[in-house]
Design an enzyme around this catalytic site. Structure first.
Site, short mmCIF file in Angstrom:
data_model
loop_
_atom_site.label_atom_id
_atom_site.label_comp_id
_atom_site.label_asym_id
_atom_site.label_seq_id
_atom_site.Cartn_x
_atom_site.Cartn_y
_atom_site.Cartn_z
N GLY A 132 0.50 -0.94 0.07
CA GLY A 132 0.02 -0.02 0.03
C GLY A 132 0.87 1.26 0.24
N VAL A 192 7.95 -4.47 -1.46
CA VAL A 192 7.79 -5.79 -0.59
C VAL A 192 8.99 -6.63 -1.02
CG1 VAL A 192 6.62 -7.62 0.41
CG2 VAL A 192 5.55 -5.40 -0.12
N ASP A 235 -10.08 -1.51 3.15
CA ASP A 235 -9.29 -1.96 1.96
C ASP A 235 -9.36 -3.50 1.73
OD1 ASP A 235 -8.28 -1.15 -0.59
OD2 ASP A 235 -6.31 -1.07 -0.07
#
Length: 674
Positions: A361, A365, A476
């Protein structure tokens, strides 16, 4: 810079160690027990007596203030005996709502059965053709729930934790049995930064010996090596967690004993005349005494402040020195959450491009491997992210204390200069969208796996909304935020946009709309109003995507519909619901089970939030075929609010007349008037 890091850490730590109490809008269903050994017919005397009993237990005049009531209706052999027991910390109103809700579900969950027990988070409802009053039942009808995590992979630490929990809960059982309400709560220090919380309760009609025996049976049946567990019998309940799951202020504590009388004055060897006001030196003397008192108080406060700063600095050193071997352990206390930046840097090969596995978000990663072989996912905050700092703090605050098998586990975080890093458990199967929407990988998800994923997501949302000590709105929920472990079990991730609700709060408004277009509920996308029902809407979209194998945004004009909800609704109204099913699973699924899931999905995406079921009801619908499903209303069609798009790439935003929004598979970080 070090002072800034210290301040940021103390800010986060103050949130991590604060306590919250969740309140549920609807009672949280746990389980029910209704053996089919004896039944009754619809028009029998027993049926009439049962309805009379249930009406009595749920009446306005029932003993909700005490949290316990029993009643009997009819005569033998058709006599019915029943009772309810509300958790000791809930208010009379919550107790009443739970009992009424349970009564309304009773005949659906256990039709024509002469005895049953219904377990909810806030209450237990029970009835039988036998005499169940003043009787401890510990041989049938139990409900067991345990956290899947242990305190540590180290067996010695597990044994120590198990012994501590066993002795603490056993001592509390004795105190509960001796109390008038047959209730006792635990709040005791486990480590310097972690307490153990527990609640033990019996029906008040039990004797001391029966209550103690029942509670001890519960304790003996729990997996005490886990970081949380509960075992409920029809006559008593016992539960412990590493977070405050009950409202301690609502539980009456026994009054303090009166202070002892002051000792008689000792006779002085030298007689001292009494001091009268006329013998005092006057105002100047009073002023001198006052000045001395203020100076002494100021000195004491200064010493206390210096001592506090010294201890805080000393403790912080332990936070900054978490080693790689500690990273692999379950992080049960706040002091092990902050990780050494160099350890993370080494684990990711200095954030090498080859280690990058995706984008979260607010940053990228990476896959990391610590020296002990532990694989982790490392989320690194983008230094150019406007919202990243706030989302980082939100994610740490929200996820750090959450422990559930369907939520991704936060292993730690790091603050180093401008670096903001989160470390999670590694999910080898990545996210749901990587399998579900990839034509070459869809075949890996058969119907049973998809059904398990639907149920797992529902359990995770249940925990967030009602079973956690926080009430959390995710905001979300989407396929890319559902991670899959090695066994394809789902785990909800990415809490950077989550909101924590306060006690008794059911909804909120915001001018900053965040989330993902296509998964957002209409009232949230258009008016900024969000609640638990907003997450329920997103869950409904997920259910329909999982069943169909198609993205909500994957429809074009050739499909005759512009989104998945429109398509599903048209098929449903034309009695062609099975046409929605992914052809890859159509031949190997139970039609009734799939249609029921489509039905549930459509109930979740109804335009009116009040018509959408609470997630506890959704979970009950998924786990019990005896629950009757209402007729769904038309879903909320975002498509009516969407302007014609300019030709954009798949990762760009679309534009409406009033505000910019992103397409379905990209999150919105801000919406504002143009």
């Amino acid at each position: 810079m070090s002072s800034l890091i210290s301040f940021n850490f103390l800010f986060l730590f103050s949130f991590l160690t604060s306590s919250f109490t969740a309140s549920a809008q609807d009672p949280f269903y746990l389980n029910h027990y209704c053996p089919n050994t004896t039944t009754y017919s619809s028009n029998s005397t027993y049926s009439t007596n049962l309805r009379t009993l249930l009406s009595s237990l749920s009446s306005r005049n029932a003993s909700y203030s005490t949290g316990f009531q029993n009643a009997t209706a009819g005569k033998a052999p058709d006599r019915v005996t029943g009772l309810f027991l509300c958790r000791g910390d809930v208010s009379p109103e919550v107790c009443r709502n739970c009992v009424a809700f349970s009564v309304n579900q009773t005949l659906n969950l256990c039709p024509k059965v002469r005895e049953a027990v219904f377990y909810y988070e806030q209450c237990i409802l029970r009835y039988s053709h036998k005499n169940i009053l003043s009787t401890a039942i510990t041989n049938e009808g139990e409900f067991i729930l345990s956290n899947t995590n242990t305190i540590s992979p180290n067996q010695k630490q597990i044994d120590g934790f198990t012994s501590f929990v066993s002795s603490t809960m056993s001592e509390a059982a004795g105190k509960a049995a001796n109390s008038s309400r047959k209730l006792y709560t635990v709040n005791t220090e486990l480590t310097a930064y972690q307490n153990l919380y527990g609640l033990l309760q019996c029906t008040p009609d039990l004797t001391r010996a029966d209550c103690l025996s029942c509670l001890q049976s519960s304790i003996n049946g729990m997996a005490l090596s886990r970081i949380g567990a509960r075992l409920y019998w029809p006559s008593c309940t016992a539960r412990y967690e590493l977070y405050p799951f009950y409202n301690e202020s609502a539980i009456e504590t026994p009054p303090l004993p009166p202070p002892p009388p002051p000792p008689p004055p000792r006779e002085s060897l030298v007689s001292t005349p009494p001091i009268s006001s006329s013998s005092l030196p006057g105002k100047s003397g009073n002023s001198t005494v006052l000045v001395v008192a203020v100076v002494v108080l100021a000195v004491l406060l200064f010493i206390a402040l210096v001592g506090y700063c010294f201890l805080a600095k000393k403790k912080k050193k332990t936070f900054d020195t978490a080693s790689a071997s500690e990273v692999g352990d379950d992080m049960a206390t706040a002091d092990s959450l902050q990780l050494d930046y160099r350890t993370i840097q080494t684990a990711t090969n200095d954030f090498a491009e080859s280690n990058k596995i995706g984008r979260g978000g607010f940053g990228e990663v990476y896959k990391g491997t610590f020296s002990n072989g532990k694989e982790v996912a490392v989320k690194r905050l983008s230094k150019n992210s406007r919202q990243g700092e706030a989302e980082f703090k939100t994610e740490v605050v929200v996820v750090a204390k959450l422990q559930h098998r369907n939520l991704v586990r936060l292993l730690g975080f790091s603050l180093q200069g401008e670096e903001r890093i989160l470390v999670y458990e590694y999910m080898p199967n990545k996210s749901l969208d990587c399998l579900l929407f990839d034509p070459t990988k869809q075949i890996q998800l058969d119907w049973m796996q998809r059904y398990n994923i639907i149920g797992g997501i529902a359990r995770g949302i249940l925990y967030l909304h009602q079973d956690s000590r926080l009430t959390i709105i995710h905001r979300d929920l989407k396929a890319s935020n559902i991670l899959l472990d090695a066994d394809i079990n789902p785990k909800i991730a990415d809490f950077g946009m989550a909101r924590i609700f306060g006690l008794d709060q059911t909804q909120d408004n915001t001018s900053r709309i965040v989330g993902t277009y296509g998964y957002m509920a209409p009232e949230y996308a258009m008016h900024g109003q969000f609640s638990m029902k907003s997450d329920v809407y997103s869950f409904g979209v997920l259910v329909l995507e999982i069943i169909s194998g198609r993205k909500n945004s994957s429809f074009g004009e050739s499909d005759g519909a512009q989104d998945l909800l429109t398509h599903a609704w048209r098929l449903w109204t034309n009695k062609k619901a099975l046409d929605l099913v992914d052809p890859l699973i159509a031949e190997n699924c139970q039609n009734s089970e799939v249609v029921r899931c489509i039905h549930i999905g459509l109930l979740c995406v109804q335009e009116d939030p009040a018509k959408r079921p609470a997630i506890s009801t959704v979970f009950m619908m998924l786990t019990s075929n005896t629950v009757t499903l209402p007729v769904p209303r038309q879903p909320g069609f975002f498509i009516q609010c969407r302007a014609v798009k300019d030709p954009l790439d798949s990762d760009q935003s679309t534009t409406t007349k009033s505000f910019p929004a992103s397409i379905d598979d990209e999150s919105i970080t801000d919406l504002y008037p143009r």
